[in-house]
Each structure stands twice: as structure tokens, then as C-alpha cells.
Design a protein around this motif. Structure first.
Motif, mmCIF file in Angstrom:
data_model
loop_
_atom_site.group_PDB
_atom_site.id
_atom_site.type_symbol
_atom_site.label_atom_id
_atom_site.label_comp_id
_atom_site.label_asym_id
_atom_site.label_seq_id
_atom_site.Cartn_x
_atom_site.Cartn_y
_atom_site.Cartn_z
ATOM 1 N N ALA A 155 36.878 45.980 39.192
ATOM 2 C CA ALA A 155 36.639 44.550 39.339
ATOM 3 C C ALA A 155 35.835 44.222 40.597
ATOM 4 O O ALA A 155 35.745 45.009 41.537
ATOM 5 C CB ALA A 155 37.973 43.810 39.385
ATOM 6 N N SER A 156 35.263 43.023 40.591
ATOM 7 C CA SER A 156 34.754 42.446 41.833
ATOM 8 C C SER A 156 35.947 42.021 42.681
ATOM 9 O O SER A 156 37.062 41.840 42.180
ATOM 10 C CB SER A 156 33.868 41.233 41.545
ATOM 11 N N VAL A 157 35.721 41.849 43.977
ATOM 12 C CA VAL A 157 36.810 41.430 44.854
ATOM 13 C C VAL A 157 36.274 40.417 45.860
ATOM 14 O O VAL A 157 35.286 40.659 46.545
ATOM 15 C CB VAL A 157 37.459 42.632 45.575
ATOM 16 N N THR A 216 43.400 37.217 47.376
ATOM 17 C CA THR A 216 42.380 38.094 46.819
ATOM 18 C C THR A 216 42.100 37.654 45.389
ATOM 19 O O THR A 216 43.016 37.306 44.646
ATOM 20 C CB THR A 216 42.819 39.575 46.871
ATOM 21 N N ARG A 266 40.053 38.792 41.847
ATOM 22 C CA ARG A 266 39.453 39.950 41.182
ATOM 23 C C ARG A 266 39.132 39.622 39.732
ATOM 24 O O ARG A 266 39.973 39.070 39.014
ATOM 25 C CB ARG A 266 40.390 41.157 41.274
ATOM 26 N N SER A 267 37.907 39.967 39.340
ATOM 27 C CA SER A 267 37.458 39.692 37.978
ATOM 28 C C SER A 267 36.313 40.635 37.645
ATOM 29 O O SER A 267 35.874 41.418 38.486
ATOM 30 C CB SER A 267 37.006 38.232 37.845
ATOM 31 N N ARG A 296 33.784 34.612 37.984
ATOM 32 C CA ARG A 296 33.889 34.730 39.439
ATOM 33 C C ARG A 296 33.405 33.451 40.122
ATOM 34 O O ARG A 296 34.045 32.953 41.059
ATOM 35 C CB ARG A 296 33.055 35.933 39.890
ATOM 36 N N MET A 352 41.677 46.652 38.072
ATOM 37 C CA MET A 352 41.354 45.529 38.935
ATOM 38 C C MET A 352 41.075 45.948 40.380
ATOM 39 O O MET A 352 40.799 45.104 41.221
ATOM 40 C CB MET A 352 42.492 44.499 38.922
ATOM 41 N N ALA A 401 38.699 47.604 43.363
ATOM 42 C CA ALA A 401 37.275 47.371 43.631
ATOM 43 C C ALA A 401 36.686 48.561 44.369
ATOM 44 O O ALA A 401 37.401 49.356 44.987
ATOM 45 C CB ALA A 401 37.083 46.097 44.449
#
Length: 387
Positions: free
Chosen positions: A182-184, A257, A259-260, A266, A330, A332
């Protein structure tokens, strides 16, 4: 094809490298001793070029094969974590407050093992670029290396990386095409109200009550704003305020935080975060200041390169021990920046039972290093064969 015999011969030597690195952990971009150790080993191997000081302490080494061809990039991260170790190992960290709790010492060792083999045999065309990166845990060293132009400077056509996975079966590989990690994003919210005596709350503007309302409302982004088919995590991980049972504080703060995997989701979360916090601040009469740290993007594997990496992993570990559509997680990873810059893939390599990543009892399983090194080496030989 199992582990390369020549790399298996390096097993004890690789263990020594890894345990030296484990005893001398360094943080973020300050990987000076680690980079020096890596550089010394690379010189011993006889690589063709060594470029130091990239992204402050990063190292790029070039090994030329036999004949013309493209350049393939292999990446390992070098930095440790700011925590104390409790393994009790005779090679435990010698640096208080720092330890290799994520196995980057093992990642570096696996790439060094591949480097020694490739420099010795050179059974490939073109070149291989070995990317030893600082600051994966904190600072975005992968982004810094990309921004400093490593892909263009060394003409890298594709790039690959591995992360060890405790409690995944020993020697097993897992990855998936498309989004893998995931992005963070990290968000800090500072609230200012009016403090006073807890017995006269009507004379105060309580930031604690406002913070609690905000935190509860933020969960509605997951349950009411996001498509339930798109993974999303919003976790508030800290809340601070107050000093005594009979005092309403003048300020409080919390952080979260986010996360997606989806860029649009996002962006939606950021928009809703501001709307919810600012709306509740107005309702409760407090001042809110939001710091929204746009962090690592999602790690997205390229389908063709993932299929290729899976086929190589199957050669090394056996088809039954490789999962090429293993789902996503999830966590990163800043290898994401390299995958944005060039096609490639990222894989997990199982190290068997043990303490999890970022745990003070974690330790990298040295027995898996020849498997990872063989995977890296076979990637090069298969992607860029002689003749």
C-alpha cells in the motif's frame, strides 16, 4: 534449478557478512559504515564500477557481462530501525537503540552474494546495476536515488527487489502482479483550546473532547466514503494531551497512518480528513493545525516482469514453492519509487518461523541468503542470456 552451487559455497562467508552488518546497524541516510563495508566487499569481488555517495550513502556497482545488452537493476536496502534488540545472539547489535529488525542486513547480504557470483562468472550479456539503498525505513532513500537519476545515469531497463518474510514457509516466494503493498501517508493534528480546572469545564474549551470526536468521525471515511471493494486503513496510533486528572489541557494532538492502493481513494482520504477535522474544530471551538505527510506510493508490480520473476523463482525454489498471485498487504515500501521509474517486480521470500518484522526479537535466517542470492543471479542470467 535449485540454489546455484557456487553461491551455496559462499554460505558461511555470507553469514559472516550478514552478522557483521547486524552488529553495526545504522539509520536512515546515515549508513556510512554499512556503505563502506559493502564497497570493500565489492572491490574484493572485482566489480567493474563503484559509485558512492548516491542519496548521501547509497552505492551503485556495475558488473559488465559478455557482449552488448541492456542493464538490469537489483536493489537491496541497508538501513536499520531505532529500537533495542533482545535476541541475545552473540552477534547482536552493538549500538544501543538501533537494530536490524527488518532484515535489511540480510537483503544486503543476498545482493552481495549475487554480486560475487556475477563478477566471477559473467554468464550474461549487457550489464547489471547493483543498487544498495539507504533510508527505506525513514526518509525515502528509493525516491532520493531515483531523483538523483540512477535509472538514467546507469541506463537501467528493469529493476527487481526482494523482502524477507518471517513465518512464510522457508524458501517460498510470494508476489502478485499489480498493487502489492500500500501507499502510506502520515497525518498529525494539533488542537488548541482553552485550559482550566476540570471542575469547571464550562469555563474551558476542551481539546480532548474535540480530538475524540474527530477520531471517531474519521472512521466513517472507511465505512461511508470509500468503496468497500477498495482496501483502506485509517489507524490513529497516538493521542496526547493533559497532565493531571483535575486539569483540562489547553492543547492536544493525535496522529494517524493512512494506507491504500488506489490514487483516487488516497486523494479522497486527504480531502475528507481536512473536512472532518476542520468541521469538528469549528463545532467544538478549537483551533486545528493539520500536517499531512504524503508518503510512499503503492508498490505496483508490472505484470510482464512479475511473470518473469515468478518463472525464475520457480527455477530456484521449485514451482510448488512459488505463489505468483499471492494477494497484497497494507505495509509500505519505497521500492515503489523505482517501480514508478522502471518496469520490474518485488517479491517476498519466506524465512520460516520466527519473530515478525520490527519486533525486538527478530533475526534474519542466514540459511535463506543463498536462495535470495541465487534468485538475483538467475534473474540476470535469464533476462540477459549469452548468445
Amino acid at each position: 534449478m535449485p540454489v546455484i552451487n557456487r553461491i551455496a559455497d559462499y554460505a558461511e562467508e555470507m553469514k559472516g557478512w550478514r552478522r557483521h552488518l547486524h552488529q553495526h546497524p545504522e539509520l536512515s541516510f546515515d549508513c556510512h559504515e554499512t556503505a563502506a563495508y559493502v564497497t570493500a566487499r565489492l572491490r574484493e569481488f572485482g566489480v567493474d564500477e563503484i559509485h558512492e555517495g548516491i542519496a548521501k550513502t547509497g552505492v551503485v556497482a556495475i558488473i559488465a557481462g559478455q557482449g552488448e545488452g541492456p542493464t538490469i537493476g537489483l536493489r537491496a536496502d541497508m538501513d536499520a530501525l531505532p529500537m533495542d534488540e533482545i535476541t541475545g545472539a552473540d552477534y547482536a547489535s552493538k549500538v544501543p537503540g538501533k537494530m536490524h529488525a527488518c532484515g535489511h542486513d540480510g537483503h544486503t547480504t543476498m545482493l552481495l552474494g549475487a554480486a560475487k557470483y556475477l563478477a566471477e562468472t559473467r554468464r550474461f550479456a549487457g550489464r547489471v546495476a547493483l543498487l544498495f539503498q539507504p533510508a527505506e525505513e525513514d526518509g525515502g532513500g528509493g525516491q532520493a536515488m531515483v531523483q538523483e537519476g540512477v535509472m538514467e545515469r546507469f541506463d537501467i531497463a528493469q529493476v527487481y527487489g526482494i523482502h524477507n518474510a518471517p513465518n512464510l514457509a522457508f524458501g517460498n516466494f510470494v508476489t502478485t502482479p499489480g498493487p502489492l503493498m500500500a501507499s502510506v501517508d502520515t497525518v498529525y493534528v494539533h488542537l488548541t483550546g482553552k485550559g482550566g480546572h476540570a471542575a469547571t469545564p464550562h469555563e474551558t474549551t476542551d481539546p480532548i473532547v474535540a480530538a475524540v470526536a474527530m477520531i471517531q468521525a474519521l472512521q466513517t471515511v472507511v465505512t461511508r466514503n470509500a468503496n468497500p471493494m477498495n482496501e483502506l486503513v485509517i489507524s490513529v496510533t497516538q493521542i496526547h494531551g493533559g497532565s493531571a486528572s483535575n486539569i483540562i489541557p489547553a492543547g492536544a494532538w493525535f496522529c494517524a497512518t493512512v494506507r491504500s492502493f488506489d490514487p483516487d481513494l488516497r486523494a479522497l482520504v486527504k480531502k475528507r480528513f481536512y473536512e472532518i477535522v476542520e468541521g469538528h474544530a469549528a463545532a467544538f471551538g478549537v483551533e486545528a493545525k493539520i500536517g499531512y505527510d504524503w508518503g510512499y506510493p503503492a508498490t505496483v508490480n508490472h505484470p510482464a516482469e512479475t511473470e518473469f520473476a515468478v518463472s525464475v523463482a520457480q527455477e530456484v525454489a521449485g514451482a510448488a514453492n512459488v505463489e505468483g498471485h499471492g494477494g497484497r498487504e497494507m505495509g509500505a515500501e519505497d521500492f515503489s519509487y523505482m517501480l514508478e521509474a522502471r518496469p520490474g517486480a518485488y517479491l517476498f521470500l519466506g524465512t520460516g518461523p520466527g519473530a515478525g518484522l520490527h519486533h525486538p526479537a527478530y533475526d534474519f535466517n542466514d540459511a535463506v541468503a543463498p536462495i535470495g542470492a541465487s534468485f538475483f543471479a538467475r534473474l540476470v542470467e535469464t533476462a540477459q542470456p549469452l548468445g
